[in-house]
Design an enzyme around this catalytic site. Structure first.
Site, PDB file in Angstrom:
ATOM      1  N   GLN A  10       0.837  -1.194   0.000  1.00  0.00           N
ATOM      2  CA  GLN A  10       0.000   0.000   0.000  1.00  0.00           C
ATOM      3  C   GLN A  10       0.874   1.248   0.000  1.00  0.00           C
ATOM      4  O   GLN A  10       1.873   1.327   0.704  1.00  0.00           O
ATOM      5  CB  GLN A  10      -0.905  -0.011   1.238  1.00  0.00           C
ATOM      6  CG  GLN A  10      -2.004   1.013   1.209  1.00  0.00           C
ATOM      7  CD  GLN A  10      -3.140   0.672   2.164  1.00  0.00           C
ATOM      8  OE1 GLN A  10      -3.313  -0.476   2.561  1.00  0.00           O
ATOM      9  NE2 GLN A  10      -3.924   1.663   2.544  1.00  0.00           N
ATOM     10  N   SER A  90       4.234  -6.118   3.127  1.00  0.00           N
ATOM     11  CA  SER A  90       2.921  -5.902   3.736  1.00  0.00           C
ATOM     12  C   SER A  90       1.820  -6.437   2.821  1.00  0.00           C
ATOM     13  O   SER A  90       1.753  -7.634   2.553  1.00  0.00           O
ATOM     14  CB  SER A  90       2.729  -4.420   4.061  1.00  0.00           C
ATOM     15  OG  SER A  90       1.555  -4.206   4.794  1.00  0.00           O
ATOM     16  N   LEU A  91       0.964  -5.565   2.278  1.00  0.00           N
ATOM     17  CA  LEU A  91      -0.070  -6.004   1.338  1.00  0.00           C
ATOM     18  C   LEU A  91       0.524  -6.792   0.187  1.00  0.00           C
ATOM     19  O   LEU A  91      -0.092  -7.741  -0.317  1.00  0.00           O
ATOM     20  CB  LEU A  91      -0.830  -4.783   0.812  1.00  0.00           C
ATOM     21  CG  LEU A  91      -1.759  -5.002  -0.376  1.00  0.00           C
ATOM     22  CD1 LEU A  91      -2.883  -5.958  -0.026  1.00  0.00           C
ATOM     23  CD2 LEU A  91      -2.309  -3.656  -0.868  1.00  0.00           C
ATOM     24  N   ARG A 115      -9.392  -8.135   4.139  1.00  0.00           N
ATOM     25  CA  ARG A 115      -8.285  -7.665   4.979  1.00  0.00           C
ATOM     26  C   ARG A 115      -8.337  -6.148   5.142  1.00  0.00           C
ATOM     27  O   ARG A 115      -8.188  -5.622   6.248  1.00  0.00           O
ATOM     28  CB  ARG A 115      -6.958  -8.088   4.351  1.00  0.00           C
ATOM     29  CG  ARG A 115      -5.706  -7.615   5.089  1.00  0.00           C
ATOM     30  CD  ARG A 115      -4.461  -8.090   4.344  1.00  0.00           C
ATOM     31  NE  ARG A 115      -3.218  -7.706   4.993  1.00  0.00           N
ATOM     32  CZ  ARG A 115      -2.533  -6.596   4.728  1.00  0.00           C
ATOM     33  NH1 ARG A 115      -3.001  -5.743   3.822  1.00  0.00           N
ATOM     34  NH2 ARG A 115      -1.393  -6.336   5.352  1.00  0.00           N
ATOM     35  N   HIS A 203       0.401  -2.975  11.385  1.00  0.00           N
ATOM     36  CA  HIS A 203       1.449  -3.899  11.805  1.00  0.00           C
ATOM     37  C   HIS A 203       1.818  -3.705  13.280  1.00  0.00           C
ATOM     38  O   HIS A 203       2.989  -3.651  13.647  1.00  0.00           O
ATOM     39  CB  HIS A 203       2.677  -3.796  10.893  1.00  0.00           C
ATOM     40  CG  HIS A 203       2.410  -4.264   9.501  1.00  0.00           C
ATOM     41  ND1 HIS A 203       2.202  -5.596   9.201  1.00  0.00           N
ATOM     42  CD2 HIS A 203       2.263  -3.579   8.344  1.00  0.00           C
ATOM     43  CE1 HIS A 203       1.950  -5.709   7.912  1.00  0.00           C
ATOM     44  NE2 HIS A 203       1.967  -4.508   7.374  1.00  0.00           N
ATOM     45  N   GLN A 252       0.706 -11.495  10.524  1.00  0.00           N
ATOM     46  CA  GLN A 252       1.257 -10.334   9.827  1.00  0.00           C
ATOM     47  C   GLN A 252       0.517  -9.047  10.176  1.00  0.00           C
ATOM     48  O   GLN A 252       1.107  -7.966  10.205  1.00  0.00           O
ATOM     49  CB  GLN A 252       1.212 -10.580   8.315  1.00  0.00           C
ATOM     50  CG  GLN A 252       1.986  -9.554   7.492  1.00  0.00           C
ATOM     51  CD  GLN A 252       1.247  -9.160   6.224  1.00  0.00           C
ATOM     52  OE1 GLN A 252       0.046  -8.952   6.240  1.00  0.00           O
ATOM     53  NE2 GLN A 252       1.975  -9.053   5.131  1.00  0.00           N
TER      54      GLN A 252
END
Length: 309
Positions: A10, A90-91, A115, A203, A252
């Protein structure tokens, strides 16, 4: 030549991204159609006619970045560029899961939509009486130094979220925690601390409710064993089984992205050609920060992919 694809997360999105790949590849056009069919979002219209603000909306970002990443990987494969390993920031890890065969494409798009919804709901539920919770980039201190300061000061609701480079760590926390953290990190030698334009303290354990919701969602899905090396944000190491991948997808949400550890593991495993498969060059820059003599090749545009393949 051992090749790895790195998938951005992202923040990499921008209007019009990968539309050149859409025009050039029927397989990419089929992927766009699948994303719309499984999520209800017309990503082509969003990228072609939507505003930057619309693209920044969490659900739109989650779907569009994942689609852009996979589109880049598809065109790379069509040009004969085959990955033996994948990692995503991440994403971006969801594109890596799909490319490694852990989840089929038709499952990955609705999952990243969920998500995004879970994370947005969790962020919105947090206390804002003292200001907006969020994230800040700490520049000029090593991950070890940041960890030492956070451990010593033990500021409630403040966490390391992204280990980006040898001199950049992102922290997550409540407004009060970020203010306190910025003060002690500056005192410890941080050159700059920049508040990020994000909608929550991602996170970090502050998003525990999102992780719980995501766990229920992934428990409805079958995760296959990775078909080749897949690296984890949570551990920085290779994911061996589908069950491990499922557990790590949940962890995560509340765990830091150990990107420098993933990069080091990729280098140790002998990857000599590293490609940022997706929009932008953020990951190429982070790779260069850790390995100044090595390049990570950008591959979010057709002309960039043509130079590689």
């Amino acid at each position: 030549m051992k090749t790895a694809f790195l998938f951005p997360g992202q923040g990499a999105q921008y209007p019009g991204m990968v539309l050149d790949l859409y025009d050039a590849s029927s397989e990419v056009r089929d992927l766009f159609a699948l994303a719309q069919e499984t999520t209800g979002v017309d990503v082509h219209a969003l990228l072609a006619h939507g505003t930057e603000e619309q693209l920044k909306e969490t659900v739109n970002t989650q779907i569009s970045v994942t689609l852009a990443n996979l589109s880049a990987a598809v065109v790379l494969r069509q040009r004969g560029v085959i990955a033996q390993g994948v990692a995503g920031f991440s994403l971006g890890e969801y594109a890596a899961l799909a490319w490694a065969g852990v989840l089929p494409f038709e499952k990955i798009f609705p999952l990243v939509r969920q998500r995004g919804e879970f994370m947005a709901q969790a962020a919105q539920s947090l206390d804002r009486s003292a200001g907006e919770p969020g994230m800040a980039a700490v520049l000029g201190l090593s991950p070890e130094q940041v960890d030492a300061v956070l451990t010593k000061e033990n500021i409630p609701s403040l966490f390391a979220a992204n280990y980006n480079s040898p001199v950049q760590v992102v922290i997550s926390g409540t407004a009060e925690a970020l203010k306190s953290g910025e003060a002690v990190l500056k005192a410890a030698g941080a050159k700059r601390i920049i508040r990020l334009k994000v909608s929550g303290p991602f996170h970090s354990p502050l998003l525990k409710s999102a992780a719980q919701s995501l766990e229920q969602a992934v428990n409805q899905l079958s995760f296959a064993d990775p078909q080749f090396e897949l690296y984890s944000n949570v551990t920085g190491a290779v994911v061996r089984t589908g069950s491990e991948a499922k557990a790590l997808a949940v962890r995560q949400v509340t765990s830091p992205v150990r990107w420098t550890a993933e990069e080091a593991a990729l280098a140790t495993s002998g990857y000599t050609r590293v490609i940022e498969a997706g929009p932008g060059t953020v990951l190429a820059g982070l790779w260069k920060a850790l390995f100044p003599e090595a390049d990570c090749l950008p591959a979010g545009k057709l002309e960039q992919i043509a130079q590689i393949g």
